[in-house]
Write a protein that holds these residues in place. Structure first.
Motif, mmCIF file in Angstrom:
data_model
loop_
_atom_site.group_PDB
_atom_site.id
_atom_site.type_symbol
_atom_site.label_atom_id
_atom_site.label_comp_id
_atom_site.label_asym_id
_atom_site.label_seq_id
_atom_site.Cartn_x
_atom_site.Cartn_y
_atom_site.Cartn_z
ATOM 1 N N SER A 33 -15.413 57.512 109.392
ATOM 2 C CA SER A 33 -15.467 56.313 110.230
ATOM 3 C C SER A 33 -16.040 56.583 111.623
ATOM 4 O O SER A 33 -16.900 55.848 112.104
ATOM 5 N N LYS A 88 -16.468 49.606 104.457
ATOM 6 C CA LYS A 88 -15.886 49.885 105.774
ATOM 7 C C LYS A 88 -16.800 50.799 106.588
ATOM 8 O O LYS A 88 -17.050 50.547 107.776
ATOM 9 N N ILE A 89 -17.317 51.833 105.968
ATOM 10 C CA ILE A 89 -18.215 52.767 106.656
ATOM 11 C C ILE A 89 -19.473 52.031 107.128
ATOM 12 O O ILE A 89 -19.916 52.193 108.270
ATOM 13 N N LEU A 111 -18.604 49.732 110.086
ATOM 14 C CA LEU A 111 -18.379 50.495 111.327
ATOM 15 C C LEU A 111 -19.698 51.012 111.898
ATOM 16 O O LEU A 111 -19.897 50.998 113.115
#
Length: 163
Positions: free
Chosen positions: A21, A89-90, A93
């Motif tokens: 992340s 999610k990665i 972000l």
């Protein structure tokens, strides 16, 4: 580049190069500066220094930014629909990290013009940025380079494993 383009490209790069992340956010932040260095179109097409502050934006600036951002957010989510939640999610972000340089610059220029502690960064971001000249070659190279980068991001999205 405008924010949607930065978000889209950084999302693809984050998926390609990391599963961490913090690295994704950093990659997005760094990619923003490299993309700004390349010929591209953004609010510099209006050739008006007054647009450095959000307070001075008019309908044409808002229309350009919002329509471009919505288009690339939809495109990003179209590609992300194939990926696992962790990879999504990665990508998100990384995309958010790519927005930080412009958010920081606009916030300071618009609401904290006397805030001098980040002047070194504001100068770096401004001087690192591609300057659009008033010539056909400059516009053509900006459009072609930006299209190439966007198609490269599409290629990256399509070449990755989904899970």
């Amino acid at each position: 580049m405008l924010p949607g383009s930065h978000f889209f490209v950084a999302s693809a790069l984050s998926l390609q190069f990391t599963s961490n992340s913090l690295v994704a956010i950093s990659l997005g932040f760094i990619s923003h500066h490299f993309l700004d260095f390349l010929p591209h179109l953004d609010t510099n097409i209006f050739r008006n220094e007054k647009y450095r502050s959000i307070k001075n934006w008019d309908l044409k600036v808002y229309s350009l930014l919002i329509s471009e951002f919505i288009f690339f957010i939809i495109l990003t989510f179209y590609f992300l629909g194939k990926f696992s939640l962790e990879k999504q999610k990665i990508a998100l972000l990384g995309g958010l990290g790519s927005l930080l340089p412009d958010i920081t610059t606009l916030f300071i220029n618009s609401f904290l013009p006397g805030f001098n502690y980040l002047n070194f960064y504001l100068r770096f971001h401004k001087n690192f940025h591609f300057k659009l000249e008033n010539k056909f070659f400059s516009y053509s190279s900006a459009i072609l380079t930006q299209l190439f980068i966007i198609f490269l991001a599409i290629f990256i999205f399509n070449s990755l494993n989904y899970y």
